[in-house]
Write a protein that holds these residues in place. Structure first.
Motif, PDB file in Angstrom:
ATOM      1  N   LYS A  34       0.792  -1.495   0.057  1.00 29.86           N
ATOM      2  CA  LYS A  34       0.189   0.219  -0.035  1.00 29.86           C
ATOM      3  C   LYS A  34       1.147   1.203   0.299  1.00 29.86           C
ATOM      4  CE  LYS A  34      -1.729  -2.075   4.081  1.00 29.86           C
ATOM      5  NZ  LYS A  34      -2.765  -1.463   5.248  1.00 29.86           N
ATOM      6  N   GLN A  75       3.970  -8.027  -7.551  1.00 29.51           N
ATOM      7  CA  GLN A  75       3.167  -7.535  -5.976  1.00 29.51           C
ATOM      8  C   GLN A  75       2.230  -6.372  -6.739  1.00 29.51           C
ATOM      9  OE1 GLN A  75       6.272  -8.062  -6.271  1.00 29.51           O
ATOM     10  NE2 GLN A  75       6.836  -8.847  -4.205  1.00 29.51           N
ATOM     11  N   SER A  76       2.618  -5.695  -7.770  1.00 23.14           N
ATOM     12  CA  SER A  76       2.362  -4.529  -8.338  1.00 23.14           C
ATOM     13  C   SER A  76       0.307  -5.294  -8.784  1.00 23.14           C
ATOM     14  CB  SER A  76       2.975  -3.326  -9.135  1.00 23.14           C
ATOM     15  OG  SER A  76       2.276  -2.284 -10.239  1.00 23.14           O
ATOM     16  N   PRO A  77      -0.337  -3.637  -9.213  1.00 25.38           N
ATOM     17  CA  PRO A  77      -2.357  -4.311  -9.698  1.00 25.38           C
ATOM     18  C   PRO A  77      -1.720  -3.955 -11.154  1.00 25.38           C
ATOM     19  CG  PRO A  77      -1.421  -2.185  -8.496  1.00 25.38           C
ATOM     20  CD  PRO A  77      -0.547  -2.911  -7.728  1.00 25.38           C
ATOM     21  N   TYR A  96       0.656  -5.229 -12.797  1.00 22.28           N
ATOM     22  CA  TYR A  96       1.193  -6.559 -13.766  1.00 22.28           C
ATOM     23  C   TYR A  96       0.801  -6.716 -14.461  1.00 22.28           C
ATOM     24  CZ  TYR A  96       4.383 -10.639 -13.905  1.00 22.28           C
ATOM     25  OH  TYR A  96       5.427 -11.350 -14.730  1.00 22.28           O
ATOM     26  N   THR A  97       1.478  -7.488 -15.837  1.00 21.13           N
ATOM     27  CA  THR A  97       0.579  -8.373 -16.512  1.00 21.13           C
ATOM     28  C   THR A  97       2.367  -9.091 -17.517  1.00 21.13           C
ATOM     29  OG1 THR A  97       1.480  -7.113 -18.398  1.00 21.13           O
ATOM     30  CG2 THR A  97      -0.998  -6.975 -17.379  1.00 21.13           C
ATOM     31  N   THR A 155       0.737   1.741  -7.390  1.00 22.27           N
ATOM     32  CA  THR A 155      -0.117   1.962  -7.043  1.00 22.27           C
ATOM     33  C   THR A 155      -0.725   2.994  -8.061  1.00 22.27           C
ATOM     34  OG1 THR A 155      -0.556   3.171  -5.425  1.00 22.27           O
ATOM     35  CG2 THR A 155      -0.346   0.430  -5.057  1.00 22.27           C
ATOM     36  N   ALA A 160      -5.181   4.927 -12.691  1.00 23.72           N
ATOM     37  CA  ALA A 160      -4.776   3.366 -12.874  1.00 23.72           C
ATOM     38  C   ALA A 160      -5.332   3.285 -14.492  1.00 23.72           C
ATOM     39  CB  ALA A 160      -6.039   2.657 -11.946  1.00 23.72           C
ATOM     40  N   ARG A 211      -1.208   2.164 -16.861  1.00 17.61           N
ATOM     41  CA  ARG A 211      -0.676   1.145 -17.629  1.00 17.61           C
ATOM     42  C   ARG A 211      -0.830   1.078 -19.249  1.00 17.61           C
ATOM     43  NH1 ARG A 211      -5.861   0.061 -14.640  1.00 17.61           N
ATOM     44  NH2 ARG A 211      -5.532  -1.866 -13.132  1.00 17.61           N
TER      45      ARG A 211
END
Length: 631
Positions: free
Chosen positions: A2, A399-401, A403-404, A509, A569, A573
């Motif tokens: 966080k 761990q990052s939201p 990530y792909t 984040t 967000a 991306r």
């Protein structure tokens, strides 16, 4: 993980103060007892603020005891600044959960993400005992940041939001207000950084070196002549972050007492430090820090011999087995902490190279993609990192939201045929007798990759990269230099390509600032002059003249003004996808484990942690002021 969340309307952020048990009498710090008895220092109750910050020991930590000297090794005299970094006293700072809370500040009230009312602690003092008040903020803002002799480009670019500087007010000695007409989502993160935005200075000390406060009538003719260089002298002394001026008062837990240059720096505890433990004991527990300069390649051997009490600097994952073998003999333990960078090892093509031939090559995305495709990351991982690293781009960790798999692998798989095809497509088809491709100017395509010369690991990786790049007709020549020289060559455009670690924040984040993904800083080695242009508001450097880089900058500006988390967000991306597609930086391997050598006598160093520069400040978020020696 966080990070700082959205700043909402009218949020008051106050420090969590744990009540000190009633009836507890604070015992004087033994280190200062003689000074107190002799009258050189006031007693502890008079040295502490009226409302000190009470720090509760975290996981794997307990109430400690006073005393001891902590020994550590550093690679160069400039690393004395790590006393400031690891001391991690900030106006606001990250917790272990990477949330931002007041530290030096008593409280913070944020309205609409654009008005920040900062309250100072009553009775807080600098390390020399002088009061720390809003005057120290006023002096920095009016007499330093807005003085063209000291800041020719004006206040730091970090304070600009859409070209707008803040309105700064000082209504009373304990209140400072920064406000903008629009939200500034970067402000608190900049204050909490390992190398923070420092919006205050010890005015009582620096005023004696500022032309506006010097009584010229009392100066001798010789002193009046020297006064002409007052600005250079002021800047030389004003080193809160560099930490190499022992006379400059500090707010950190330890104060450096050794002037540079030196090979051994001694940090002594700050008698006026603002934190206490739950029992009312003034922190830090440890009396002194001893920073000894050592040649980098000798640090693992010295650590294994027990020459250090706490060591991460200069140690690599490859050293872990050797260090473990010596644990019993040298009375220490080896911890393995996670790292959070976008990439552990990254190549930086200099898109601002002075050489027109190299500049054209580096700006061709086909060239950068070919270089990335021709790196055998699996081989590097197996040979140098025991297969424990993560191979791929300089992007984000799992761990990052955001990530792909595509972010990790696009243009980052080993494909010699595709790499050769891209180079041929560029017209680089002519080769010499050695098989090396020829550049348009008739010279062999030999890339000089510059390093700071501090890590033998970099040379090992570059040797393996050279072997695979030979298969596409490109040779590598490695050029090490001292860090200051290394950086200056990059900033001036003299380098063609350099090596450094990847993006510090590999676990972002939506609320994390994407500033380092846009051309906003000269320390972004892939486009230093574009960063200079932004930081100096166009007074130096070069304006961005590559569409994809300008797109990143425009996206960053959108992120700054939007208050919608979903939009933030989506901007993240888009920026991440542009980076991996364009290969502005070429990541190799990441998610490396960091060995930490800890003396068996040293307590409160967490067994598990994240070792990162920003956010994290290396050991900073784990409160080294709570570390202590048993017996």
């Amino acid at each position: 993980m966080k990070l700082w969340r959205k700043i909402s309307r009218g949020v008051a952020i106050s420090t969590l103060i744990c009540a000190i048990p009633a009836g507890v009498v604070r015992a004087e710090v033994p280190y200062f007892q003689h000074s107190v008895v002799s009258g050189f220092l006031p007693p502890m109750e008079s040295r502490l603020p009226k409302n000190p910050l009470v720090v509760t020991p975290g996981k794997d930590q307990v109430i400690g005891q006073y005393g001891g000297k902590l020994k550590t090794l550093v690679g160069s005299p400039s690393d004395v600044k790590l006393m400031f970094v690891n001391g991690y006293a900030r106006l606001v700072g990250y917790t272990e959960d990477f949330e931002i809370k007041p530290d030096i500040l008593a409280s913070l009230d944020v309205t609409d993400g654009r008005t920040f009312v900062m309250k100072l602690r009553q009775g807080h003092k600098w390390s020399d005992g002088h009061p720390f008040t809003s005057e120290d903020f006023r002096y920095w803002w009016e007499d330093i940041a807005n003085n063209p002799k000291l800041f020719p480009a004006g206040p730091p670019a970090e304070l600009l939001v859409n070209g707008e500087l803040p309105k700064v007010e000082f209504p009373d000695p304990l209140t400072v207000i920064y406000s903008w007409s629009v939200p500034n989502p970067n402000f608190l993160a900049n204050l909490a950084s390992a190398a923070p935005l420092l919006i205050y200075r010890p005015s009582h000390y620096l005023k004696t070196h500022h032309i506006d406060y010097i009584d010229r009538s009392k100066l001798s003719p010789k002193q009046k002549i020297k006064l002409k260089s007052w600005a250079a002298n002021h800047n030389r002394l004003d080193n809160l972050y560099k930490f190499d001026n022992p006379e400059l008062p500090t707010l950190q837990p330890w104060r450096n007492t050794t002037p540079a240059p030196a090979n051994r720096f001694v940090g002594k505890r700050n008698p006026y430090f603002h934190r206490v433990d739950p029992n009312g004991q003034q922190l830090p527990y440890i009396d002194e820090l001893i920073y000894t300069v050592s040649e980098g390649k000798l640090i693992p051997a010295k650590a294994a011999s027990g020459d250090t009490d706490l060591q991460a600097r200069g140690l690599r994952l490859q050293d872990a087995t050797f260090l473990k073998e010596n644990e019993t003999r040298s009375n220490y333990k080896v911890l393995l902490w996670e790292t959070a960078r976008g990439s552990h090892f990254t190549l930086y093509p200099n898109l601002n190279s002075q050489d027109p031939t190299w500049r054209k090559l580096m700006r061709d995305v086909r060239f950068r993609r070919a270089l990335s495709l021709a790196i055998n990351r699996e081989e590097i991982n197996d040979i140098l990192f025991f297969g424990l690293a993560v191979e791929g781009n300089n992007a984000v960790q799992k761990q990052s939201p955001f990530y792909t798999e595509d972010l990790r692998t696009k243009w980052a798989t080993f494909d010699i045929d595709k790499a050769n095809s891209l180079l041929d497509e560029m017209g680089l088809t002519t080769r010499n007798n050695d098989g090396t491709r020829m550049m348009p100017n008739g010279e062999p395509l030999v890339i000089v990759i510059e390093t700071a010369g501090e890590e033998t690991e970099q040379s090992d990786i570059l040797e393996l990269i050279n072997e695979s790049w030979e298969q596409i007709g490109i040779e590598v020549f490695t050029k090490p230099s001292q860090r200051a020289v290394f950086r200056n060559r990059i900033f001036s455009g003299e380098t063609v390509m350099s090596v450094w670690s990847g993006f510090e924040d590999g676990l972002p984040t939506a609320q994390s600032s994407p500033a380092d993904r846009a051309p906003t800083s000269q320390t972004s080695y892939q486009w230093p002059k574009w960063g200079q242009y932004f930081e100096t508001k166009g007074k130096s450097g070069e304006p961005v003249d590559l569409p994809e880089a300008q797109q990143l900058f425009d996206l960053y500006k959108r992120w700054l003004v939007t208050t919608d988390d979903d939009e933030k967000a989506e901007i993240w991306r888009e920026m991440l996808n542009i980076h991996v597609d364009q290969q502005f930086t070429i990541g190799v391997i990441g998610a490396i484990l960091q060995p930490i050598v800890v003396s068996n006598k040293l307590r409160n160093v967490p067994r598990e942690g994240i070792y990162n520069w920003d956010p994290g400040a290396q050991f900073g978020i784990y409160h080294p002021d709570l570390f202590w020696f048993e017996d």
